[in-house]
Enzyme design. Structure first.
Site, PDB file in Angstrom:
ATOM      1  N   ASN A  12      29.115  27.148  43.878  1.00  0.00           N
ATOM      2  CA  ASN A  12      29.491  27.365  45.277  1.00  0.00           C
ATOM      3  C   ASN A  12      28.261  27.891  46.004  1.00  0.00           C
ATOM      4  O   ASN A  12      27.911  29.061  45.869  1.00  0.00           O
ATOM      5  CB  ASN A  12      30.646  28.388  45.343  1.00  0.00           C
ATOM      6  CG  ASN A  12      30.982  28.788  46.772  1.00  0.00           C
ATOM      7  OD1 ASN A  12      30.577  28.120  47.718  1.00  0.00           O
ATOM      8  ND2 ASN A  12      31.713  29.886  46.926  1.00  0.00           N
ATOM      9  N   HIS A 103      38.801  30.547  49.515  1.00  0.00           N
ATOM     10  CA  HIS A 103      37.794  31.494  49.024  1.00  0.00           C
ATOM     11  C   HIS A 103      37.980  32.827  49.748  1.00  0.00           C
ATOM     12  O   HIS A 103      38.288  32.854  50.942  1.00  0.00           O
ATOM     13  CB  HIS A 103      36.382  30.942  49.254  1.00  0.00           C
ATOM     14  CG  HIS A 103      35.341  31.770  48.558  1.00  0.00           C
ATOM     15  ND1 HIS A 103      34.894  32.967  49.062  1.00  0.00           N
ATOM     16  CD2 HIS A 103      34.712  31.599  47.369  1.00  0.00           C
ATOM     17  CE1 HIS A 103      34.006  33.478  48.209  1.00  0.00           C
ATOM     18  NE2 HIS A 103      33.883  32.673  47.180  1.00  0.00           N
ATOM     19  N   GLU A 105      35.985  34.911  50.909  1.00  0.00           N
ATOM     20  CA  GLU A 105      35.165  35.114  52.117  1.00  0.00           C
ATOM     21  C   GLU A 105      35.829  34.466  53.323  1.00  0.00           C
ATOM     22  O   GLU A 105      35.809  35.018  54.431  1.00  0.00           O
ATOM     23  CB  GLU A 105      33.744  34.567  51.876  1.00  0.00           C
ATOM     24  CG  GLU A 105      32.958  35.506  50.964  1.00  0.00           C
ATOM     25  CD  GLU A 105      31.819  34.849  50.191  1.00  0.00           C
ATOM     26  OE1 GLU A 105      31.452  33.696  50.489  1.00  0.00           O
ATOM     27  OE2 GLU A 105      31.319  35.507  49.255  1.00  0.00           O
ATOM     28  N   GLU A 175      38.871  34.978  41.112  1.00  0.00           N
ATOM     29  CA  GLU A 175      37.668  35.670  41.571  1.00  0.00           C
ATOM     30  C   GLU A 175      38.028  37.062  42.082  1.00  0.00           C
ATOM     31  O   GLU A 175      38.404  37.213  43.259  1.00  0.00           O
ATOM     32  CB  GLU A 175      37.010  34.880  42.698  1.00  0.00           C
ATOM     33  CG  GLU A 175      36.546  33.500  42.289  1.00  0.00           C
ATOM     34  CD  GLU A 175      35.413  33.004  43.175  1.00  0.00           C
ATOM     35  OE1 GLU A 175      34.338  32.740  42.634  1.00  0.00           O
ATOM     36  OE2 GLU A 175      35.593  32.917  44.395  1.00  0.00           O
ATOM     37  N   GLY A 181      29.447  38.605  44.222  1.00  0.00           N
ATOM     38  CA  GLY A 181      28.161  39.006  44.795  1.00  0.00           C
ATOM     39  C   GLY A 181      27.798  40.454  44.510  1.00  0.00           C
ATOM     40  O   GLY A 181      26.923  41.027  45.160  1.00  0.00           O
ATOM     41  N   SER A 221      29.919  36.983  40.100  1.00  0.00           N
ATOM     42  CA  SER A 221      28.676  37.434  39.466  1.00  0.00           C
ATOM     43  C   SER A 221      28.468  36.875  38.060  1.00  0.00           C
ATOM     44  O   SER A 221      27.934  37.558  37.194  1.00  0.00           O
ATOM     45  CB  SER A 221      28.611  38.964  39.444  1.00  0.00           C
ATOM     46  OG  SER A 221      28.599  39.478  40.759  1.00  0.00           O
TER      47      SER A 221
HETATM   48  P1  PGA Z   1      28.907  35.122  42.985  1.00  0.00           P
HETATM   49  O1  PGA Z   1      29.916  34.306  43.933  1.00  0.00           O
HETATM   50  O2  PGA Z   1      28.740  34.326  41.709  1.00  0.00           O
HETATM   51  O3  PGA Z   1      27.629  35.230  43.775  1.00  0.00           O
HETATM   52  O4  PGA Z   1      29.539  36.452  42.729  1.00  0.00           O
HETATM   53  C1  PGA Z   1      31.055  33.672  43.406  1.00  0.00           C
HETATM   54  C2  PGA Z   1      31.884  33.093  44.520  1.00  0.00           C
HETATM   55  O5  PGA Z   1      32.000  33.727  45.579  1.00  0.00           O
HETATM   56  O6  PGA Z   1      32.453  31.988  44.377  1.00  0.00           O
END
Ligand code: PGA
Length: 259
Positions: A12, A103, A105, A175, A181, A221
């Site tokens: 992603n 997602h 976000e 997630e 992140g 992460s």
């Molecule tokens: P990350 O993001 O691996 O940077 O933690 C994962 C995601 O948001 O799909």
């Protein structure tokens, strides 16, 4: 881990990699994967920004690298007065195979409710692509023992009432919000426990066949250092990778993790 379901490792890219950077990335990834190969039973998808989709498609074809084309979201409507949006049909016509829905976000920054996410899953399935449905709890929800109930709720909100075959071909990405992140991954034990609960919820909603077939990714992460142990956890069938998917070497290592 994957077994008969197979493993899906998805990158992603979020709002990174323009069309020129995308072409360069695919060349690098193809060179790495030509040396090491994609292990049998594993699939790879890359989800770039919309503007990089044609470049991704062209580079994947030119390099003959086994990478499925993915998108990060879509609109739920077929067409209409939705300035700035992209429909599922437009993505399907570009050869997109997997579309992320819900997602965290977008849930947080774009106000995507469970109802909106469900409508997006409808649109993705209508156009014969596969949704990558993202679910996950906050740190506070985990602290208060509410993580499993929250995640089961999100899964049910998006998938209840669908045909078993549709659910079987979907992908669910667990997630935890506190891991995205953050440089902090869930332990294999915690990831396995939640992914098993998700599989159980899918069974409740769509029957044992769908539960056995649905692929469940872990995201948050993931790095080459953490991937192999996570892939060994119960019910974890791959990864949704953010930061580490922007580096061809790290992404290739995650694709091969534990193989
Ligand atoms: P990350 O993001 O691996 O940077 O933690 C994962 C995601 O948001 O799909």
């Amino acid at each position: 881990m994957g077994g008969e379901r197979g493993v899906l490792v998805s990158g992603n890219w979020k709002m990174h990699q323009d069309h020129a950077e995308t072409a360069k990335f695919v060349q690098e990834l193809a060179a790495l994967l030509r040396v090491s190969g994609v292990p049998a039973g594993r699939e790879v998808s890359i989800h770039p920004p919309f503007t990089s989709l044609p470049a991704l498609q062209a580079a994947v074809e030119a390099e003959r690298v086994p990478v499925a084309i993915g998108a990060q979201t879509c609109h739920f409507a077929e067409a209409g007065a939705y300035t700035g949006e992209v429909s599922a049909q437009m993505l399907a016509r570009l050869g997109v195979a997997y579309v992320i829905a819900g997602h965290s976000e977008r849930r947080a920054q774009c106000g995507e409710t469970d109802e909106v996410v469900r409508s997006k899953v409808d649109a993705i399935c209508r156009h014969e692509m596969r949704p990558v449905l993202c679910v996950g709890e906050t740190a506070g929800e985990r602290r208060h023992g509410a993580a499993v109930a929250k995640v089961r709720w999100q899964v049910a909100a998006a998938l209840a009432g669908r045909a078993a075959g549709t659910v079987a071909s979907a992908v669910i990405a667990y997630e935890p919000l506190w891991a995205i992140g953050a440089g902090q991954t869930a332990t294999p034990g915690d990831a396995g426990e939640m992914c098993s609960a998700i599989r159980d919820e899918v069974g409740r909603l769509a029957g044992p066949g769908a539960a056995a077939a649905v692929r469940i990714q872990y995201g948050g992460s993931v790095t080459p250092a953490t991937a192999a142990a996570l892939l060994g956890a119960d019910s974890v069938d791959g990864f949704l990778v953010g930061g580490a998917s922007l580096d061809a070497g790290q992404f290739a290592a995650i694709v091969r993790a534990g193989a």
